[in-house]
Each structure stands twice: as C-alpha cells, then as structure tokens.
Design a protein around this motif. Sequence first.
Motif, PDB file in Angstrom:
ATOM      1  N   GLY A  36      30.038  41.644  29.587  1.00  0.00           N
ATOM      2  CA  GLY A  36      29.015  40.667  29.958  1.00  0.00           C
ATOM      3  C   GLY A  36      29.519  39.623  30.939  1.00  0.00           C
ATOM      4  N   PRO A  37      28.753  38.543  31.084  1.00  0.00           N
ATOM      5  CA  PRO A  37      29.080  37.534  32.085  1.00  0.00           C
ATOM      6  C   PRO A  37      30.233  36.625  31.675  1.00  0.00           C
ATOM      7  CG  PRO A  37      27.211  36.816  30.779  1.00  0.00           C
ATOM      8  CD  PRO A  37      27.533  38.204  30.313  1.00  0.00           C
ATOM      9  N   THR A  38      30.974  36.154  32.667  1.00  0.00           N
ATOM     10  CA  THR A  38      31.910  35.059  32.441  1.00  0.00           C
ATOM     11  C   THR A  38      31.134  33.796  32.774  1.00  0.00           C
ATOM     12  OG1 THR A  38      33.692  36.502  33.164  1.00  0.00           O
ATOM     13  CG2 THR A  38      34.200  34.163  33.016  1.00  0.00           C
ATOM     14  N   GLN A  43      25.446  33.579  37.337  1.00  0.00           N
ATOM     15  CA  GLN A  43      25.678  34.950  37.769  1.00  0.00           C
ATOM     16  C   GLN A  43      24.942  35.150  39.102  1.00  0.00           C
ATOM     17  OE1 GLN A  43      27.214  37.841  35.650  1.00  0.00           O
ATOM     18  NE2 GLN A  43      28.282  35.926  35.364  1.00  0.00           N
ATOM     19  N   HIS A  44      25.509  35.984  39.954  1.00  0.00           N
ATOM     20  CA  HIS A  44      24.839  36.260  41.228  1.00  0.00           C
ATOM     21  C   HIS A  44      24.163  37.632  41.169  1.00  0.00           C
ATOM     22  CE1 HIS A  44      28.226  38.815  42.175  1.00  0.00           C
ATOM     23  NE2 HIS A  44      29.072  37.798  42.101  1.00  0.00           N
ATOM     24  N   GLY A  46      24.788  40.232  42.638  1.00  0.00           N
ATOM     25  CA  GLY A  46      25.763  41.330  42.557  1.00  0.00           C
ATOM     26  C   GLY A  46      26.042  41.662  41.101  1.00  0.00           C
ATOM     27  N   ASN A  47      26.326  40.629  40.299  1.00  0.00           N
ATOM     28  CA  ASN A  47      26.519  40.842  38.861  1.00  0.00           C
ATOM     29  C   ASN A  47      25.291  41.549  38.284  1.00  0.00           C
ATOM     30  OD1 ASN A  47      27.705  37.503  38.931  1.00  0.00           O
ATOM     31  ND2 ASN A  47      29.024  39.271  38.701  1.00  0.00           N
ATOM     32  N   HIS A  79      39.299  34.096  30.767  1.00  0.00           N
ATOM     33  CA  HIS A  79      39.278  34.867  32.010  1.00  0.00           C
ATOM     34  C   HIS A  79      39.928  33.987  33.079  1.00  0.00           C
ATOM     35  CE1 HIS A  79      36.658  37.781  34.629  1.00  0.00           C
ATOM     36  NE2 HIS A  79      37.901  37.677  35.073  1.00  0.00           N
ATOM     37  N   GLY A 244      30.875  48.665  32.857  1.00  0.00           N
ATOM     38  CA  GLY A 244      31.149  47.412  33.562  1.00  0.00           C
ATOM     39  C   GLY A 244      31.044  47.690  35.045  1.00  0.00           C
ATOM     40  N   ASP A 247      35.024  46.946  39.583  1.00  0.00           N
ATOM     41  CA  ASP A 247      36.270  46.164  39.615  1.00  0.00           C
ATOM     42  C   ASP A 247      36.999  46.183  38.274  1.00  0.00           C
ATOM     43  OD1 ASP A 247      34.024  44.783  38.661  1.00  0.00           O
ATOM     44  OD2 ASP A 247      34.874  42.812  39.083  1.00  0.00           O
ATOM     45  N   HIS A 248      36.308  46.595  37.221  1.00  0.00           N
ATOM     46  CA  HIS A 248      36.963  46.614  35.903  1.00  0.00           C
ATOM     47  C   HIS A 248      37.859  47.837  35.694  1.00  0.00           C
ATOM     48  CE1 HIS A 248      34.996  43.085  34.911  1.00  0.00           C
ATOM     49  NE2 HIS A 248      34.053  43.492  34.093  1.00  0.00           N
ATOM     50  N   PHE A 277      29.524  48.162  43.615  1.00  0.00           N
ATOM     51  CA  PHE A 277      29.234  46.804  44.067  1.00  0.00           C
ATOM     52  C   PHE A 277      27.974  46.641  44.897  1.00  0.00           C
ATOM     53  CE2 PHE A 277      33.924  45.402  43.936  1.00  0.00           C
ATOM     54  CZ  PHE A 277      33.752  44.954  42.643  1.00  0.00           C
ATOM     55  N   LEU A 278      27.423  45.453  44.755  1.00  0.00           N
ATOM     56  CA  LEU A 278      26.462  44.965  45.723  1.00  0.00           C
ATOM     57  C   LEU A 278      27.291  44.205  46.753  1.00  0.00           C
ATOM     58  CD1 LEU A 278      23.352  44.664  46.226  1.00  0.00           C
ATOM     59  CD2 LEU A 278      23.611  42.340  45.376  1.00  0.00           C
ATOM     60  N   LYS A 284      32.291  42.486  49.053  1.00  0.00           N
ATOM     61  CA  LYS A 284      31.822  42.305  47.683  1.00  0.00           C
ATOM     62  C   LYS A 284      31.191  40.927  47.526  1.00  0.00           C
ATOM     63  CE  LYS A 284      33.468  41.466  43.039  1.00  0.00           C
ATOM     64  NZ  LYS A 284      34.557  40.983  42.215  1.00  0.00           N
ATOM     65  N   LYS A 287      31.540  35.307  43.254  1.00  0.00           N
ATOM     66  CA  LYS A 287      31.419  33.875  43.025  1.00  0.00           C
ATOM     67  C   LYS A 287      32.558  33.130  43.694  1.00  0.00           C
ATOM     68  CE  LYS A 287      30.391  35.018  38.741  1.00  0.00           C
ATOM     69  NZ  LYS A 287      30.172  35.051  37.295  1.00  0.00           N
TER      70      LYS A 287
HETATM   71  P1  AMP Z   1      31.832  38.423  35.663  1.00  0.00           P
HETATM   72  O1  AMP Z   1      30.833  37.362  35.316  1.00  0.00           O
HETATM   73  O2  AMP Z   1      32.674  38.059  36.846  1.00  0.00           O
HETATM   74  O3  AMP Z   1      32.701  38.763  34.463  1.00  0.00           O
HETATM   75  O4  AMP Z   1      31.053  39.736  36.092  1.00  0.00           O
HETATM   76  C1  AMP Z   1      29.984  40.293  35.347  1.00  0.00           C
HETATM   77  C2  AMP Z   1      29.774  41.736  35.771  1.00  0.00           C
HETATM   78  O5  AMP Z   1      29.387  41.830  37.151  1.00  0.00           O
HETATM   79  C3  AMP Z   1      31.020  42.611  35.646  1.00  0.00           C
HETATM   80  O6  AMP Z   1      30.652  43.856  35.075  1.00  0.00           O
HETATM   81  C4  AMP Z   1      31.491  42.782  37.070  1.00  0.00           C
HETATM   82  O7  AMP Z   1      32.217  43.966  37.234  1.00  0.00           O
HETATM   83  C5  AMP Z   1      30.181  42.814  37.822  1.00  0.00           C
HETATM   84  N1  AMP Z   1      30.245  42.439  39.249  1.00  0.00           N
HETATM   85  C6  AMP Z   1      30.920  41.426  39.817  1.00  0.00           C
HETATM   86  N2  AMP Z   1      30.684  41.359  41.149  1.00  0.00           N
HETATM   87  C7  AMP Z   1      29.816  42.367  41.446  1.00  0.00           C
HETATM   88  C8  AMP Z   1      29.175  42.834  42.654  1.00  0.00           C
HETATM   89  N3  AMP Z   1      29.348  42.245  43.833  1.00  0.00           N
HETATM   90  N4  AMP Z   1      28.350  43.922  42.549  1.00  0.00           N
HETATM   91  C9  AMP Z   1      28.141  44.539  41.366  1.00  0.00           C
HETATM   92  N5  AMP Z   1      28.705  44.132  40.194  1.00  0.00           N
HETATM   93  C10 AMP Z   1      29.536  43.063  40.222  1.00  0.00           C
END
Ligand code: AMP
Length: 468
Positions: A36-38, A43-44, A46-47, A79, A244, A247-248, A277-278, A284, A287
């Motif tokens: 989930g989100p950090t 969240q953008h 992309g997330n 994180h 996920g 990047d994971h 990715f978006l 990429k 944030k």
């Molecule tokens: P985070 O809040 O950074 O932990 O990211 C939440 C989720 O968004 C994780 O599964 C990331 O792998 C994914 N994520 C981060 N950046 C992108 C992006 N640009 N496009 C798609 N997924 C992303």
Amino acid sequence: MSAAAPPVVLYDNYARALRDFAPLAADGAVGLYTCGPTVYDYQHIGNYRTFLFEDLLKRVLQWNGYRVRHVMNVTDVGHLTSDADTGEDKMEKGARRTGRSAWEIAALYTQAFVDDIRALNILPPDALSRATDHIPDQIAFVADLEKRGYTYRTSDGIYFDTSRQADYGYLARLDRAGLEAGKRVDVGEKRNATDFALWKFSPAGSTRQMEWESPWGTGFPGWHIECSAMAQRYLGDFFDIHCGGEDHIPVHHTNEIAQTEARVGTRLANFWMHGYFLLQNDAKMAKSAGEFLRVEALVERGYDPLAFRYLCLTGHYRTQLNFTFEALDAAATGLERMRAGFHALRDDPSAGADAKFVARFTESVNDDLNTPRALALAWELLRGDLVDQAIARATLARFDDVFGLGLVDWIPSKEAIPESIAALANARADARKAKNWPEADRLRASIEMAGWAVEDHGTGYILKRRPG
Ligand code: AMP
Ligand code: ZN
C-alpha cells in the motif's frame, strides 16, 4: 464460471512466465496482498496506476467466481528515503516538511488515500493494516530470524545476512556476484551489498517521534519486515498473489521473500505480479521528483477521476504508460461516449447478458488481464446492431463489474438541459418514430440554432452543448 471457461492466466514475475491460476485453498478463496501507500505525502496518479491494476486483478478474479481476501498495508513508519537502508525515515522527514507530527501526517495522508481510491472506484481492501499497529508481529519476526542465525548487529541496527541464502534475489534475477564486485565503500558496516535492515536503532542522543522498545534497543522496524509480517498474519505462510509496482521487484519484494523463506521456508506468495510505471515526460512519475499529479489536480482541471481509470484500462498493466493530457482528454471522451451510448440503449430489466460476448470478454480478461481487448468488445457492442439493445445494455453492465467505470450509476446531467430544448428533442424523437424526416430535420436545426447538439444512439438520444 462454467466448466468450459478458460483458466485465468497471469504473468508471474517469480517464474517469469504466464501461468494458469488456481487458488491454493481448497475452498477456492484467494489471498491477495498488495503493497500500500507510504503515507508521508499524497499519492500521485502513478501510484494509482498500480492500485488500479491491482483492483482490476481483484475484479477479474471475482468475475471468475473467486472470493478474494484482499489485504493492503499502510506504510506509516520505516520507509527510508532510499529503498535500501540509507537516508531518513520518510515519515519523520514529512513531519518536518509540514510542521505536523509524524502521527498526524500518517492520519491525514491515509484519509486522502481512502478518499482517492473511492473516487477512482477502487474496491476497498478487506483489511487496510497499518505498520505501526503491528510492531509486536514485526519484532517477533526479527527475533525468529535471529534465532535461526540470519541476523547480525551493526552500530545502527539489526541486519539480514543475505549471504545465508543461496537463492537470494531470485525474483529479480539479481547478479549477486556483480553487486558484490561493484560494492562501494558506503555499504558501511553491512557485510554484503544486498543486506538490509530489519530493525533500526533511534539515533543516539535523540528521540524519534515514532519509536518502540525491542530486545535489541529502542528503534523502529525496517520497511520490508512490515509486509512479510502482516501478510503472514492475515493470509498465512503461503498465499496466492502478492502485488506491487515494478520498482518493488529488486529490493522490497526480494527482501520480503528472503525474510519469509528464512522464517518459514516459503516464498510467501504463489504469484508475484507487478504494475508497470506511469511515466511523465518519459520518466517515472515520483514524489521525490517534486512535481507530481494528484487525483485532486485532475478534478480541479475538470476531469472525472474515472477518466484516468479509463486511460489505465486502455494500456496493458505490463507496459509502461506515458501520461499526457492529450491522452487523458481522449480517455475522457471515450468514457463520456461509452456512458452516453450505454444510457441511450433500451433498458429492459428482464434482459440477460449475451452469452457469446460474455465468453469473449472472459477470454480477454483471463488472458493476463487484457483490458484493451475487453474495451474493444464493449465498443463492438455499443457500435453494432449485433445484439438486441436491451441485451447489449445488460452485457455492458456486467462488463462494468470488471471495468469499474460506473456505467450503470452514471446520471446524464439532464437538469442542465433547458426545458425548451428538451421539448424540441422529444418532439424530434416522436417525428423520427413516425418517420417524418423533414420535421425531424427541422427540429434538429432548431436545437442546433439554440446552441445544442443531439446525438442519436439507436432509438435513444443524448443532448449536448455544442462546442464553441
Ligand atoms: P509508495 O507510496 O511510494 O510506497 O508507492 C505505492 C505504490 O505505487 C507502490 O506499489 C509503488 O511501486 C507504486 N508506484 C510508485 N511510483 C509509480 C509510478 N510512477 N507508476 C506506477 N506505480 C508506481
Ligand atoms: Zn510491501
């Protein structure tokens, strides 16, 4: 699903292959864990592309009759600013940036996330579990790893010794020898470049906002251990699917697997799936890059958040997608046309879905979630006179269980249409029914003169403001 339905085929990054999906549990329930989100910031979009992919996966499993138990974590501690173990805790940094406490920002951004997923019509997980609510689970996990001889202590924490595992890094096909050879001096006291923190000590002489007692000293858990611990608590030692963003693969999921293998001997999940990715300007969306687009920014510009959902459906989840406003405009138009087309179809509650189209739809989505093909089917239904209107409508309503575009619930904004225009349009519909074409054309001209356009969909119509 009927016995003849094709199996759900999914791309498993662990095997690097498409595999037929079959649930592990005898009762057919599917365990799904998604990172989930950090919550140190908003969240953008992309997330949200990744969360939308996971929602799609869940809906396709449900389409196939599976009951899904979905667990998502909220990372509200641990994180660090690099996915490895360097830098500051993102939460403490976010607290400094905003002038609020780490606990306050966790609550604020968690709520923002919950609001956004509702706006995007993402089905809420069965459990949304916070890392800070599961500290004892994480401590117990690390203690177990210590007992098994997988840990060592440095001056800043307890680390996992990756050299103890012959297949460490298999998920990412990591070149361990290469990594060791290229090891830079900044691995500090770590024994191997790939070793990672399980527990970090609070810096000497300072108090963190988020810290806990542990057998090793006051501190906080590493980021990876939270997911291993919570996934295991809610879904067991070996469950169906873990997801996920891409990047994971090399760090976070690699380390989740390492810890779990060390503790219970499983790779945690049967399938490992990743959303790609978006991109924004071909990089990429992140944030940490400063500028990023939120769902709210789309709404402020007049977009329906579901237009972004539609945009994501137009690409396959395993290819990167470059975000542009031109692409979003096209998606918004597609969504609007789909909704209008759907609502122009005759509604007959007794009509059932078309079996052939349902079968073709199943074939598409069961083929590793091929939504571009599934969308094309929806357009085929809307465009053609292949099936009776009421049946087409019922079929599309079923498709939308997977698309999640809110087709059925969408209400055309009728109130914005002046009564005089509605009356002209009604009269025109009557004229058309009576095959009085000259009268129908005359009424269309009057409607257009007044700045409106009428769009025919089968026997129905939609009124729209004329552009310009
Ligand atoms: P985070 O809040 O950074 O932990 O990211 C939440 C989720 O968004 C994780 O599964 C990331 O792998 C994914 N994520 C981060 N950046 C992108 C992006 N640009 N496009 C798609 N997924 C992303
Ligand atoms: Zn995770």
